[in-house]
Design an enzyme around this catalytic site. Structure first.
Site, mmCIF file in Angstrom:
data_model
loop_
_atom_site.group_PDB
_atom_site.id
_atom_site.type_symbol
_atom_site.label_atom_id
_atom_site.label_comp_id
_atom_site.label_asym_id
_atom_site.label_seq_id
_atom_site.Cartn_x
_atom_site.Cartn_y
_atom_site.Cartn_z
ATOM 1 N N THR A 100 60.919 132.181 60.349
ATOM 2 C CA THR A 100 61.210 133.611 60.488
ATOM 3 C C THR A 100 61.754 134.016 61.849
ATOM 4 O OG1 THR A 100 58.939 134.140 61.161
ATOM 5 C CG2 THR A 100 59.450 134.240 58.787
ATOM 6 N N GLU A 160 54.909 127.496 62.922
ATOM 7 C CA GLU A 160 55.300 128.127 61.655
ATOM 8 C C GLU A 160 55.962 127.115 60.728
ATOM 9 O OE1 GLU A 160 58.368 131.350 59.757
ATOM 10 O OE2 GLU A 160 57.825 131.634 61.855
#
Length: 181
Positions: free
Chosen positions: A81, A45
């Site tokens: 996140t 990510e």
């Protein structure tokens, strides 16, 4: 050419974050502003977030890493996140302190997934109700690793498994209750 179907299974929350970082980057004065990402540099990510800005951002993994940040420029802080919300607060607080001393601005954006934020308190309540915890997740999951370590910090009889073959009878010898997460 080969009639393959490509399915983008990227989490919609991550897609929105990528867009937000890209738009912030495109709209900022690069001589006076910068992007800082709280995350794990080698996590897919974070790598994807860095690609939104052609690698022109600083990644910090903890409050101890904030020395990497150029304090002469304003900071737009974002987060992978799946990072720990408490660790984010430490990074934001430490950055806020050094930015104030340098008379520079900090634009904090806690972009940790709201599901992730709610998961830890629920997990804390859950793991304290059982003698033994079996935490099931893939061994390569950054999120799984962080949540398992949290489980184990609260209940030392927590075991991380990704396959039933990893179960050990000795874990359950004196257990009257088992929680599976």
């Amino acid at each position: 050419k080969n009639h393959n179907t490509i399915v983008d299974a990227t989490c919609p929350i991550v897609l929105r974050l990528q867009k937000r970082i890209r738009e912030t980057y495109q709209g900022m004065d690069h001589e006076r502003e910068q992007i800082v990402i709280f995350g794990k540099a080698d996590h897919p990510e974070t790598i994807g977030l860095m690609e939104q800005v052609a690698g022109d951002a600083t990644v910090v993994g903890s409050a101890e890493d904030i020395g990497k940040v150029d304090i002469s420029r304003m900071v737009h802080l974002f987060s992978q996140t799946t990072m720990d919300p408490e660790a984010y607060e430490k990074v934001e607080s430490a950055l806020s302190g050094i930015m104030k001393k340098a008379n520079r601005s900090l634009n904090p954006n806690c972009t940790i997934c709201s599901w992730m934020k709610r998961r830890k308190p629920a997990l804390a309540r859950f793991v304290l109700k059982y003698d033994v915890i079996l935490f099931m997740s893939g061994k390569n999951s950054s999120n799984g690793k962080m949540l398992f370590e949290y489980c184990r910090s609260l209940n030392p009889k927590s075991y991380w498994i990704s396959d039933p073959g990893e179960l050990r009878k000795e874990w359950f010898r004196e257990a009257r209750s088992i929680g599976i997460s």
